[in-house]
Design a protein around this motif. Structure first.
Motif, PDB file in Angstrom:
ATOM      1  N   THR A 226      -2.099   4.951  -2.218  1.00  0.00           N
ATOM      2  CA  THR A 226      -0.935   4.135  -1.920  1.00  0.00           C
ATOM      3  C   THR A 226       0.033   4.216  -3.091  1.00  0.00           C
ATOM      4  O   THR A 226      -0.379   4.449  -4.235  1.00  0.00           O
ATOM      5  CB  THR A 226      -1.368   2.669  -1.671  1.00  0.00           C
ATOM      6  OG1 THR A 226      -0.225   1.848  -1.430  1.00  0.00           O
ATOM      7  CG2 THR A 226      -2.117   2.105  -2.867  1.00  0.00           C
TER       8      THR A 226
ATOM      9  N   LYS B  90      -0.208  -1.578   4.149  1.00  0.00           N
ATOM     10  CA  LYS B  90      -0.543  -0.294   3.527  1.00  0.00           C
ATOM     11  C   LYS B  90      -2.049  -0.028   3.557  1.00  0.00           C
ATOM     12  O   LYS B  90      -2.477   1.133   3.575  1.00  0.00           O
ATOM     13  CB  LYS B  90      -0.029  -0.260   2.086  1.00  0.00           C
ATOM     14  CG  LYS B  90       1.489  -0.202   1.979  1.00  0.00           C
ATOM     15  CD  LYS B  90       1.925  -0.187   0.524  1.00  0.00           C
ATOM     16  CE  LYS B  90       3.429  -0.158   0.386  1.00  0.00           C
ATOM     17  NZ  LYS B  90       3.847  -0.127  -1.040  1.00  0.00           N
ATOM     18  N   THR B  91      -2.850  -1.078   3.554  1.00  0.00           N
ATOM     19  CA  THR B  91      -4.298  -0.921   3.665  1.00  0.00           C
ATOM     20  C   THR B  91      -4.706  -0.684   5.115  1.00  0.00           C
ATOM     21  O   THR B  91      -5.590   0.129   5.405  1.00  0.00           O
ATOM     22  CB  THR B  91      -5.016  -2.168   3.119  1.00  0.00           C
ATOM     23  OG1 THR B  91      -4.526  -2.471   1.809  1.00  0.00           O
ATOM     24  CG2 THR B  91      -6.520  -1.946   3.048  1.00  0.00           C
TER      25      THR B  91
ATOM     26  N   ALA C  18       3.905   7.105   5.943  1.00  0.00           N
ATOM     27  CA  ALA C  18       2.741   6.936   5.069  1.00  0.00           C
ATOM     28  C   ALA C  18       2.483   8.217   4.290  1.00  0.00           C
ATOM     29  O   ALA C  18       2.580   9.317   4.836  1.00  0.00           O
ATOM     30  CB  ALA C  18       1.508   6.576   5.896  1.00  0.00           C
TER      31      ALA C  18
ATOM     32  N   THR D 239       3.942   2.431  -4.675  1.00  0.00           N
ATOM     33  CA  THR D 239       4.929   1.366  -4.557  1.00  0.00           C
ATOM     34  C   THR D 239       6.004   1.563  -5.608  1.00  0.00           C
ATOM     35  O   THR D 239       5.783   2.226  -6.635  1.00  0.00           O
ATOM     36  CB  THR D 239       4.273  -0.025  -4.718  1.00  0.00           C
ATOM     37  OG1 THR D 239       5.229  -1.043  -4.396  1.00  0.00           O
ATOM     38  CG2 THR D 239       3.766  -0.249  -6.138  1.00  0.00           C
TER      39      THR D 239
ATOM     40  N   SER E 283       1.041  -5.164   1.168  1.00  0.00           N
ATOM     41  CA  SER E 283      -0.244  -4.566   0.795  1.00  0.00           C
ATOM     42  C   SER E 283      -1.214  -4.550   1.969  1.00  0.00           C
ATOM     43  O   SER E 283      -1.995  -3.604   2.128  1.00  0.00           O
ATOM     44  CB  SER E 283      -0.861  -5.319  -0.388  1.00  0.00           C
ATOM     45  OG  SER E 283      -0.187  -5.013  -1.592  1.00  0.00           O
TER      46      SER E 283
ATOM     47  N   SER F 284      -9.893   2.386   2.000  1.00  0.00           N
ATOM     48  CA  SER F 284      -8.435   2.299   2.003  1.00  0.00           C
ATOM     49  C   SER F 284      -7.993   1.409   0.855  1.00  0.00           C
ATOM     50  O   SER F 284      -8.743   0.544   0.392  1.00  0.00           O
ATOM     51  CB  SER F 284      -7.916   1.730   3.331  1.00  0.00           C
ATOM     52  OG  SER F 284      -6.502   1.826   3.405  1.00  0.00           O
TER      53      SER F 284
ATOM     54  N   GLY G 195      -4.231  -0.555  -0.765  1.00  0.00           N
ATOM     55  CA  GLY G 195      -2.809  -0.845  -0.611  1.00  0.00           C
ATOM     56  C   GLY G 195      -2.301  -1.640  -1.795  1.00  0.00           C
ATOM     57  O   GLY G 195      -2.969  -2.576  -2.251  1.00  0.00           O
TER      58      GLY G 195
ATOM     59  N   ASP H  99       1.497  -3.266  -3.710  1.00  0.00           N
ATOM     60  CA  ASP H  99       2.929  -3.520  -3.571  1.00  0.00           C
ATOM     61  C   ASP H  99       3.446  -4.182  -4.835  1.00  0.00           C
ATOM     62  O   ASP H  99       2.748  -4.982  -5.463  1.00  0.00           O
ATOM     63  CB  ASP H  99       3.219  -4.419  -2.369  1.00  0.00           C
ATOM     64  CG  ASP H  99       4.718  -4.586  -2.142  1.00  0.00           C
ATOM     65  OD1 ASP H  99       5.361  -3.591  -1.762  1.00  0.00           O
ATOM     66  OD2 ASP H  99       5.244  -5.686  -2.376  1.00  0.00           O
TER      67      ASP H  99
ATOM     68  N   SER I 275      -8.256  -3.447  -1.774  1.00  0.00           N
ATOM     69  CA  SER I 275      -9.084  -2.260  -1.567  1.00  0.00           C
ATOM     70  C   SER I 275     -10.229  -2.630  -0.641  1.00  0.00           C
ATOM     71  O   SER I 275     -10.706  -3.762  -0.643  1.00  0.00           O
ATOM     72  CB  SER I 275      -9.619  -1.705  -2.892  1.00  0.00           C
ATOM     73  OG  SER I 275     -10.489  -2.638  -3.513  1.00  0.00           O
TER      74      SER I 275
END
Length: 216
Positions: free
Chosen positions: A81, A154-155, A71, A83, A151, A101, A103, A105, A215
């Motif tokens: 984040t 990643k979040t 990460a 991608t 996503s 947070s 994320g 993609d 988000s």
């Protein structure tokens, strides 16, 4: 494009090629000194986008090094984040006083390779995919599902510092409204004093790409 999927508090930057003026910090360069050209270009341009997003937040440029489970490690007070896929790189950053947070993609708009769907989908997802695919055949829904789950992870990870498997979230997609819901099948993190039981995200298909974003 990616900024269309995220609130104004999130600063976004994206690239559709690899600009010649994209440069790395020395500590970033050391990480890819022996990398093949493709890896070098995507690594460099994604960080170029990240520094553009930092500038939009009024922050000085900073190195972005991989941390736990790869990460990205962001400057203090920042969440973010990145991608990349063929023909696209992007970063999305926010101040942690505004967003807990984020994320994103990006994937090529194409069907998943054989065998991947069964590896990433839970039974509830396999149940809705055929009907949505039949009603809206212009979208590669299996790939969109994969992107949404990327996503989600990643979040999730910055909030928990824990692994989340593909089998640990069940995604449903609104094929018309451009949104998706991810229901967590494991206990969720606490944000602002409340336990999250899932995430709401947005998606788009444009110019041969699938983009998803969340988000919190």
């Amino acid at each position: 494009m990616i900024e269309e999927l995220l609130p104004d508090a999130v600063a976004c930057a994206e690239a559709f090629d690899d600009p010649a003026d994209a440069v790395l910090f020395a500590e970033e360069e050391a990480l890819i000194a022996k990398a093949v050209d493709k890896r070098r270009r995507e690594f460099t341009t994604a960080r170029h986008c990240a520094r553009q997003a930092m500038a939009k937040l009024g922050l000085p440029p900073a190195a972005v090094l991989p941390g736990e489970r790869g990460a990205p490690q962001w400057p203090a007070g920042v969440v973010g984040t990145m991608t990349h896929c063929a023909g696209y790189r992007a970063a999305a950053l926010a101040l942690d006083t505004e967003v807990a947070s984020v994320g994103i993609d990006a994937e090529p708009h194409d069907v998943l390779p054989d065998g991947v769907l069964k590896a990433i989908a839970v039974p509830a997802e396999l149940a809705w995919l055929p009907s949505v695919s039949a009603a809206h055949p212009d979208v590669c829904w299996d790939r969109l599902l994969f992107s949404a789950k990327e996503s989600v992870y990643k979040t999730w990870f910055p909030l928990t510092r824990k692994w989340l498997g593909f089998e640990d979230a069940s995604v449903t997609v609104d094929p018309v409204g451009g949104t998706f819901q991810a229901r967590l099948l494991v206990p969720g993190p606490f944000v602002a004093g409340a336990e999250l039981t899932g995430f709401t995200g947005r998606w788009m298909v444009r110019d041969g790409l699938i983009l998803t974003a969340i988000s919190v």
